[in-house]
Design an enzyme around this catalytic site. Structure first.
Site, PDB file in Angstrom:
ATOM      1  NE  ARG A  57     -82.490-119.268  -8.311  1.00  0.00           N
ATOM      2  CZ  ARG A  57     -81.197-119.358  -7.942  1.00  0.00           C
ATOM      3  NH1 ARG A  57     -80.475-118.274  -7.769  1.00  0.00           N
ATOM      4  NH2 ARG A  57     -80.641-120.534  -7.769  1.00  0.00           N
ATOM      5  CE1 TYR A 109    -104.621-106.246  -6.855  1.00  0.00           C
ATOM      6  CE2 TYR A 109    -102.707-106.964  -5.620  1.00  0.00           C
ATOM      7  CZ  TYR A 109    -103.778-107.246  -6.439  1.00  0.00           C
ATOM      8  OH  TYR A 109    -103.993-108.535  -6.843  1.00  0.00           O
ATOM      9  CG  ASP A 183     -98.922-100.395  -8.320  1.00  0.00           C
ATOM     10  OD1 ASP A 183     -98.983-100.463  -9.563  1.00  0.00           O
ATOM     11  OD2 ASP A 183     -99.358-101.289  -7.572  1.00  0.00           O
TER      12      ASP A 183
END
Ligand SMILES: *Cc1c(COP(=O)(O)O)cnc(C)c1O
Length: 391
Positions: A57, A109, A183
């Site tokens: 992780r 989005y 983005d």
């Protein structure tokens, strides 16, 4: 282990896409990075790992190659990968505190808006949506608590172009320490590098063009500032939305052809945009590469080419649009974008259905609008398909 390529900062995009994160494996000579399917790593004494890894992780060698590759392509110093684009944005928002304020562009989005509206609002994060192609509207959106600017360009589905350099410049003149995040999913690093234009953070849904084959969900953040990178690496590990080593491998593989795919997407999209512009059944074609696009000049300046996304307003009503969509044979009726195959969708009924109808109307998402993700099939076949479906 990974022999890194020598500094490729001055190399061109294709060379970086293929070599920046990995040159070859020093133990076997393998030219592709191994997929390190391991959760944990041996230690020689408590707290002394064999290499630099302890738990996947926190860090995984395959993920490191992907993160280095994405950072190189965005001309950034630090890359972080996540299990989805939403997870990347979620992690960025977790750097904020209650009462902080975010300014976001108006046709972002849907999942981005939902995170702010339905998740982070509960934790006291506020936001203002504005049309960032309108500089004074943008400047009026600042509050004393503003900490983050979030914009998408080209936007979805209206393909508006926001001037990243101007927004970043205006922002730097504020006395508050506000970060600009872009983005870059629609443009990809092949067409536009927001960090070079003054932005602080680049975000990707790697699900789209970077993955390119409609088989992965993934996300990424790329930054230059060391303190911000450390905060994000901390959150990546602490909140845990990391991609699997296999997904990282597939993305590394995909990126090696990103430049070739993007050239084909752009070329096919330009042909189709021009073809549709002169079709009697089409009322309006929105494509940044057409000189009828309101920000065509800005797109030309800010981007290296115009991308693979086209939005089209058809003559007639929603019923006509649906009938057209159902007659297509090569284009797949589906959400998402950026894969090698051509997709088409109806924003008002699909990707943008969650936006109230009056707001959709207000910002220009009409009921007879369809959005096309132009793939890299042979363009003649795509045009023939559109032609028969429009008949
Ligand atoms: C798809 C998309 C996202 C969300 O990414 P996921 O990988 O689906 O979580 C964010 N921004 C844009 C522009 C997108 O197209």
């Amino acid at each position: 282990m990974n022999k890194k390529s020598k500094d490729l900062k001055d190399s061109s995009f294709g060379t970086k896409a293929i070599h920046a994160g990995f040159h070859h494996d020093t133990t076997t000579g393998a030219v592709m990075p191994p997929v390190y399917l391991t959760s944990t790593y041996a230690q020689t004494s408590p707290g002394v790992p064999v290499g630099s890894y302890e738990y996947s992780r926190t860090a995984n060698p395959t993920r490191d190659v992907l993160q280095a590759t994405l950072a190189a392509l965005e001309n950034g110093k630090y890359g972080l990968c996540f299990s989805s684009g939403c997870a990347a944005f979620n992690t960025l928002l977790q750097t904020l505190k209650p009462n902080d304020h975010v300014i976001i562009s108006d046709d972002v989005y849907g999942g981005t808006l939902r995170l702010l509206q339905k998740v982070f609002a509960q934790w006291g994060i506020r936001y203002t949506q504005c049309d960032m192609t309108n500089v004074s509207q943008f400047q009026e959106s600042y509050t004393e608590q503003t900490k983050l600017i979030w914009l998408e360009t080209p936007s979805n589905p209206l393909l508006k172009i926001i001037d990243i350099a101007t927004i970043s410049e205006i922002n730097k003149k504020q006395k508050q320490n506000v970060l600009v995040a872009v983005d870059n999913t629609f443009a990809t690093p092949y067409l536009q590098n927001p960090l070079d234009l003054g932005a602080d953070i680049v975000c990707h849904s790697t699900t789209k063009y970077i993955g390119g084959h409609s088989d992965i969900i993934g996300g990424a953040l790329i930054v230059n500032d060391k303190a911000l990178a450390e905060q994000l690496y901390f959150l990546q590990n602490a909140t845990g939305a990391v991609p699997s080593p296999m997904d990282c491998f597939l993305l590394i593989r995909s990126i090696k052809t990103l430049h070739v795919r993007m050239q084909a997407h752009c070329s096919n999209a330009m042909h189709i945009a021009e073809y549709l512009s002169s079709h009697a059944k089409i009322k309006k074609v929105i494509y940044p590469g057409l000189n009828t696009h309101p920000q065509h000049a800005l797109a030309k300046k800010q981007m290296r080419n115009f991308g693979g996304m086209i939005s089209v307003v058809m003559t007639g009503n929603q019923v006509n649009a649906i009938s057209f969509l159902q007659k297509l044979r090569i284009f797949t009726l589906a959400e998402s974008l950026g894969g090698v195959e051509s997709l088409i969708e109806h924003p008002a009924l699909m990707t943008h259905a969650a936006i109230p109808a009056d707001h959709r109307q207000k910002i220009g998402i009409e009921e007879s609008m369809v959005r096309i993700s132009v793939g890299i099939e042979d363009v003649k076949d795509l045009m023939d398909d559109l032609d028969q479906a429009l008949r």
